[in-house]
Design an enzyme around this catalytic site. Structure first.
Site, short mmCIF file in Angstrom:
data_model
loop_
_atom_site.label_atom_id
_atom_site.label_comp_id
_atom_site.label_asym_id
_atom_site.label_seq_id
_atom_site.Cartn_x
_atom_site.Cartn_y
_atom_site.Cartn_z
N ARG A 52 0.75 -1.22 0.03
CA ARG A 52 -0.03 -0.23 -0.12
C ARG A 52 0.79 1.27 0.05
O ARG A 52 0.27 2.35 -0.64
CB ARG A 52 -0.90 0.15 1.12
CG ARG A 52 -2.17 -1.04 1.32
CD ARG A 52 -2.83 -0.62 2.45
NE ARG A 52 -3.80 -2.01 2.53
CZ ARG A 52 -4.43 -2.46 3.53
NH1 ARG A 52 -3.94 -2.04 4.74
NH2 ARG A 52 -5.34 -3.43 3.31
N CYS A 59 -9.32 -1.49 5.67
CA CYS A 59 -10.83 -1.43 6.02
C CYS A 59 -11.33 -0.36 6.80
O CYS A 59 -12.39 0.33 6.40
CB CYS A 59 -11.49 -2.76 6.10
SG CYS A 59 -10.57 -3.52 7.85
N GLY A 119 -13.15 -8.89 10.78
CA GLY A 119 -11.91 -8.40 10.43
C GLY A 119 -10.63 -9.18 10.58
O GLY A 119 -9.61 -8.91 9.82
N ARG A 121 -10.98 -3.92 19.33
CA ARG A 121 -11.88 -5.00 18.74
C ARG A 121 -13.23 -5.21 19.71
O ARG A 121 -13.02 -5.10 20.97
CB ARG A 121 -10.97 -6.13 18.98
CG ARG A 121 -11.52 -7.52 18.13
CD ARG A 121 -11.72 -7.34 16.71
NE ARG A 121 -10.45 -7.45 16.00
CZ ARG A 121 -9.91 -7.16 14.79
NH1 ARG A 121 -10.95 -6.83 14.03
NH2 ARG A 121 -8.80 -7.13 14.57
N HIS A 126 -17.46 -2.36 10.67
CA HIS A 126 -16.67 -1.70 11.71
C HIS A 126 -17.36 -0.42 11.83
O HIS A 126 -18.08 0.38 10.85
CB HIS A 126 -15.37 -1.39 11.10
CG HIS A 126 -14.62 -2.56 10.87
ND1 HIS A 126 -14.70 -3.81 11.61
CD2 HIS A 126 -13.19 -2.79 10.43
CE1 HIS A 126 -13.48 -4.49 11.37
NE2 HIS A 126 -12.44 -3.91 10.78
P1 NAP Z 1 -9.40 -15.57 5.88
O1 NAP Z 1 -10.89 -15.84 6.08
O2 NAP Z 1 -8.71 -16.25 7.14
O3 NAP Z 1 -9.05 -16.41 4.42
C1 NAP Z 1 -7.64 -16.25 3.89
C2 NAP Z 1 -7.74 -16.95 2.46
O4 NAP Z 1 -6.41 -17.10 2.17
C3 NAP Z 1 -8.21 -18.39 2.40
O5 NAP Z 1 -8.86 -18.49 1.01
C4 NAP Z 1 -6.95 -19.12 2.49
O6 NAP Z 1 -7.08 -20.60 2.07
C5 NAP Z 1 -6.13 -18.46 1.94
N1 NAP Z 1 -4.76 -18.91 2.27
C6 NAP Z 1 -4.20 -18.91 3.40
N2 NAP Z 1 -2.99 -19.35 3.34
C7 NAP Z 1 -2.75 -19.59 2.17
C8 NAP Z 1 -1.47 -20.16 1.32
N3 NAP Z 1 -0.43 -20.54 2.12
N4 NAP Z 1 -1.68 -20.09 -0.24
C9 NAP Z 1 -2.86 -19.74 -0.61
N5 NAP Z 1 -3.85 -19.60 0.16
C10 NAP Z 1 -3.65 -19.14 1.34
O7 NAP Z 1 -9.01 -13.92 5.72
P2 NAP Z 1 -9.74 -12.83 5.15
O8 NAP Z 1 -10.59 -12.05 6.29
O9 NAP Z 1 -10.66 -13.26 3.96
O10 NAP Z 1 -8.71 -11.88 4.86
C11 NAP Z 1 -7.85 -11.84 3.64
C12 NAP Z 1 -6.91 -10.87 3.31
O11 NAP Z 1 -7.97 -9.75 3.23
C13 NAP Z 1 -5.97 -10.36 4.29
O12 NAP Z 1 -4.86 -10.01 3.87
C14 NAP Z 1 -6.84 -9.28 5.12
O13 NAP Z 1 -6.05 -8.39 5.76
C15 NAP Z 1 -7.64 -8.72 4.27
N6 NAP Z 1 -8.58 -7.93 4.61
C16 NAP Z 1 -9.56 -8.59 5.36
C17 NAP Z 1 -10.59 -8.04 5.80
C18 NAP Z 1 -11.71 -8.44 6.75
O14 NAP Z 1 -12.56 -7.89 7.08
N7 NAP Z 1 -11.75 -9.94 6.97
C19 NAP Z 1 -10.85 -6.51 5.45
C20 NAP Z 1 -9.91 -5.90 4.83
C21 NAP Z 1 -8.87 -6.65 4.23
P3 NAP Z 1 -7.56 -21.64 2.73
O15 NAP Z 1 -9.15 -21.71 2.89
O16 NAP Z 1 -7.41 -22.90 2.02
O17 NAP Z 1 -6.86 -21.79 4.05
#
Ligand code: NAP
Length: 337
Positions: free
Chosen positions: A102, A131, A163, A239, A246
């Site tokens: 970023r 976010c 989050g 949190r 949020h």
């Molecule tokens: P999450 O629910 O934990 O999902 C993580 C994803 O990454 C899953 O599809 C997981 O696959 C995949 N992954 C993990 N390790 C991996 C690897 N070694 N190789 C390939 N894929 C892998 O997380 P999330 O909340 O969606 O967040 C994902 C990203 O978005 C992060 O960078 C986070 O900071 C950002 N983000 C999240 C939010 C939010 O509110 N959640 C908001 C803004 C930004 P598997 O299912 O196979 O483990």
């Protein structure tokens, strides 16, 4: 939309943000010629449904991006750092949800309603902002324009457990369940202390200046997105045991004297953000996380002149951080391409 259909890849397709990206692509009728779904080896072979069709998830590897036009990354910063360069080398444009790129000068950091025209840069990567920053700026930007620019922000966030991804929700649920049954709390994996029936004034790692990394994102990313290099933000990120969306309480100091009625008008005239602010109704109206969840718009209420600081307004803004804070914003960026 007059785009030609694109071959999209989603890295992190099985996660909270990945699943929401699929929903946004469907709901916005994004022109997709082919969809490649990528995740870890754990999810390889799993099937996700897109426009009524089952698509098999493949393991993310350096070779995953052949023929891909746009790669949407939401698998964490480390994965983006490792694999985004492979996607770019294969000719894709990367839209990255992590914080990995970023603040890089050659990477635009875009909220489509705010700075859609920012220079494309040379890296082949476009970053999606943090976010909490997106939700806050959706409310701040119309006032930034109306009142001669923002000088400073003092804010406290109320951030939902989603989050932290699917694991954050699971930890809250497990603790609530144990407490309801009178059982001992299960081991914690995500938060530094109990999140059920509690609030935790730490989101992300502490920095040397006593702020957390999440708190400093609003400061640095706000400067970049608003083109306001002198903007200062003092933020406390908290949190809370809420599943999704949020909320942020913000006091913003402007160069010109702000006015509540003009602030409301400016917010309501801006895309993607609405005023919900009727404190004197029989049942007072203000936005809550439940009001925003699954919606595109950020909602703003409690707008008032600040009693302490000159030229300042204090207000409350809420937005679905999985959607506008991540998935929807990324899809809107892809639409800009
Ligand atoms: P999450 O629910 O934990 O999902 C993580 C994803 O990454 C899953 O599809 C997981 O696959 C995949 N992954 C993990 N390790 C991996 C690897 N070694 N190789 C390939 N894929 C892998 O997380 P999330 O909340 O969606 O967040 C994902 C990203 O978005 C992060 O960078 C986070 O900071 C950002 N983000 C999240 C939010 C939010 O509110 N959640 C908001 C803004 C930004 P598997 O299912 O196979 O483990």
């Amino acid at each position: 939309m007059s785009q030609s259909p694109k071959h999209l890849a989603i890295a992190g397709a099985t996660g909270a943000v990945g699943i929401e990206i699929l929903k946004c692509l469907e709901q916005r009728d994004f022109p997709v010629s082919q969809l490649t779904l990528l995740a870890s080896a754990r999810s390889a072979g799993k099937k996700l449904t897109f426009r009524g069709e089952e698509i098999e998830v493949k393991e993310l590897t350096p070779d995953s991006f052949e023929g891909v036009d746009i790669a949407l990354f939401s698998a964490g910063g480390g994965i983006s750092e490792t694999f985004a360069p492979h996607a770019v080398a294969a000719g894709a444009i990367v839209v990255d949800n992590s914080s990995a790129f970023r603040m890089q000068e050659d990477v635009p950091l875009i909220v489509p309603e705010i700075n859609p025209g920012d220079a494309p840069g040379t890296s082949g990567i476009i970053a999606n902002p943090n976010c909490t920053t997106i939700v806050s700026l959706m409310a701040l930007n119309p006032m930034h324009k109306a009142f001669g620019g923002i000088k400073s922000i003092i804010a406290s966030s109320y951030q939902a457990v989603s989050g932290s991804g699917a694991q954050g929700i699971a930890e809250l649920e497990a603790q609530v369940d144990a407490i309801a049954k009178g059982e001992p709390l299960p081991d914690r994996n995500v938060y530094p202390c109990q999140i059920a029936f509690n609030v935790i004034p730490q989101v992300d790692k502490f920095q040397e200046n006593g702020y957390t990394k999440e708190e400093m994102k609003m400061h640095f990313e706000g400067q970049k997105i608003l083109h306001a290099p002198d903007l200062k933000a003092s933020v406390t990120c908290v949190r809370v045991p809420v599943y999704r969306s949020h909320a942020v309480s913000i006091t913003a100091v402007f160069n010109d004297k702000p006015d509540v009625a003009a602030a409301r008008a400016a917010i309501d005239a801006a895309p993607g953000v609405r005023v919900v602010d009727n404190p004197f109704a029989d049942t007072p109206e203000f936005p809550t996380p439940l009001d925003c969840t699954d919606g595109d718009d950020c909602l703003v209420g409690r707008i008032r002149e600040d009693l302490v600081l000159d030229n300042a307004l204090t207000f409350w803004v809420v937005g679905d951080q999985v959607r506008k804070g991540a998935a929807l914003n990324a899809v809107q960026i892809a639409e800009l391409l």
